[in-house]
Design a protein around this motif. Structure first.
Motif, PDB file in Angstrom:
ATOM      1  N   ARG A  14     -25.606   4.465  -8.670  1.00 16.98           N
ATOM      2  CA  ARG A  14     -26.562   3.423  -8.987  1.00 16.98           C
ATOM      3  C   ARG A  14     -26.087   2.576 -10.161  1.00 16.98           C
ATOM      4  O   ARG A  14     -26.277   1.372 -10.202  1.00 16.98           O
ATOM      5  CB  ARG A  14     -27.910   4.046  -9.320  1.00 16.98           C
ATOM      6  N   LYS A  40     -24.121 -11.292  -2.492  1.00 18.88           N
ATOM      7  CA  LYS A  40     -25.450 -10.885  -2.937  1.00 18.88           C
ATOM      8  C   LYS A  40     -26.458 -11.990  -2.623  1.00 18.88           C
ATOM      9  O   LYS A  40     -26.200 -13.160  -2.892  1.00 18.88           O
ATOM     10  CB  LYS A  40     -25.464 -10.626  -4.451  1.00 18.88           C
ATOM     11  N   ALA A  41     -27.601 -11.613  -2.107  1.00 20.37           N
ATOM     12  CA  ALA A  41     -28.667 -12.582  -1.859  1.00 20.37           C
ATOM     13  C   ALA A  41     -29.364 -12.884  -3.181  1.00 20.37           C
ATOM     14  O   ALA A  41     -29.706 -11.982  -3.941  1.00 20.37           O
ATOM     15  CB  ALA A  41     -29.666 -12.019  -0.854  1.00 20.37           C
ATOM     16  N   GLU A  43     -32.304 -13.832  -3.842  1.00 25.26           N
ATOM     17  CA  GLU A  43     -33.678 -13.335  -3.940  1.00 25.26           C
ATOM     18  C   GLU A  43     -33.713 -11.880  -4.410  1.00 25.26           C
ATOM     19  O   GLU A  43     -34.705 -11.438  -4.974  1.00 25.26           O
ATOM     20  CB  GLU A  43     -34.397 -13.431  -2.581  1.00 25.26           C
ATOM     21  N   ASP A  44     -32.641 -11.140  -4.162  1.00 23.78           N
ATOM     22  CA  ASP A  44     -32.605  -9.722  -4.518  1.00 23.78           C
ATOM     23  C   ASP A  44     -32.111  -9.474  -5.939  1.00 23.78           C
ATOM     24  O   ASP A  44     -32.188  -8.353  -6.431  1.00 23.78           O
ATOM     25  CB  ASP A  44     -31.709  -8.958  -3.547  1.00 23.78           C
ATOM     26  N   LEU A  45     -31.587 -10.497  -6.587  1.00 22.31           N
ATOM     27  CA  LEU A  45     -30.990 -10.330  -7.910  1.00 22.31           C
ATOM     28  C   LEU A  45     -32.001 -10.618  -9.014  1.00 22.31           C
ATOM     29  O   LEU A  45     -32.938 -11.397  -8.822  1.00 22.31           O
ATOM     30  CB  LEU A  45     -29.799 -11.282  -8.060  1.00 22.31           C
ATOM     31  N   LEU A  48     -33.135 -14.338 -10.045  1.00 21.31           N
ATOM     32  CA  LEU A  48     -32.602 -15.082  -8.891  1.00 21.31           C
ATOM     33  C   LEU A  48     -31.107 -15.360  -9.021  1.00 21.31           C
ATOM     34  O   LEU A  48     -30.595 -16.356  -8.519  1.00 21.31           O
ATOM     35  CB  LEU A  48     -33.378 -16.385  -8.683  1.00 21.31           C
ATOM     36  N   GLY A  49     -30.388 -14.475  -9.712  1.00 22.48           N
ATOM     37  CA  GLY A  49     -28.935 -14.570  -9.813  1.00 22.48           C
ATOM     38  C   GLY A  49     -28.443 -15.696 -10.689  1.00 22.48           C
ATOM     39  O   GLY A  49     -27.295 -16.109 -10.570  1.00 22.48           O
ATOM     40  N   TRP A  59     -26.243  -8.865 -13.751  1.00 24.80           N
ATOM     41  CA  TRP A  59     -27.175  -9.983 -13.706  1.00 24.80           C
ATOM     42  C   TRP A  59     -28.329  -9.688 -14.659  1.00 24.80           C
ATOM     43  O   TRP A  59     -28.705  -8.529 -14.855  1.00 24.80           O
ATOM     44  CB  TRP A  59     -27.726 -10.163 -12.291  1.00 24.80           C
ATOM     45  N   GLU A  61     -32.389 -11.071 -16.256  1.00 20.64           N
ATOM     46  CA  GLU A  61     -33.638 -11.752 -15.925  1.00 20.64           C
ATOM     47  C   GLU A  61     -33.719 -13.138 -16.546  1.00 20.64           C
ATOM     48  O   GLU A  61     -34.262 -14.056 -15.946  1.00 20.64           O
ATOM     49  CB  GLU A  61     -34.835 -10.926 -16.412  1.00 20.64           C
TER      50      GLU A  61
END
Length: 126
Positions: A14, A40-41, A43-45, A48-49, A59, A61
């Motif tokens: 992890r 990497k999408a 939306e999943d980061l 938002l990456g 990454w 916040e």
């Protein structure tokens, strides 16, 4: 005391980040980094990456979180590790002894000349 678990629980997948040689490739070639980011999408980061630390491959916040990370000890430690040039495949093979040495070998080091012992010549002549 923690419970005894199997060998799979010992690998911390992890928290596994990119290896140093992968980060060196990211720093030297922006195309390599872009290929990694495209896997990497957004939306999943986190965030938002948008905020990404290249040296640590993480990454964040928000921009203040990224700035606080850059002032921290783990980031500075990773930057210090990245200053060293990574080993090439040729250097790694040479360290193990798999290198190709096509040069001429010294004949004197390979040959062992046997000289007869001093007392054996007299025995043969008699």
């Amino acid at each position: 005391m923690p419970a005894i678990r199997g060998p799979k629980s010992k690998s911390k997948t992890r928290r596994h980040t990119r290896d140093l040689d992968q980060i060196h490739a990211d720093l030297s070639a922006p195309k390599h980094l872009q290929q990694y980011k495209n896997t990497k999408a957004a939306e999943d980061l986190p965030g938002l990456g948008e905020w990404y630390c290249t040296e640590c491959a993480k990454w964040f916040e928000s921009a203040p979180n990224l700035e606080a990370h850059e002032r921290g000890k783990p980031h500075k430690r990773r930057v210090r590790q990245l200053r060293e040039e990574p080993y090439t495949q040729k250097e790694a093979e040479a360290a193990v002894g798999l290198g190709t040495d096509n040069g001429k070998r010294a004949a004197s080091a390979m040959e062992v000349v046997e000289e007869p012992a001093a007392g054996t010549e007299d025995v043969k002549a008699a």
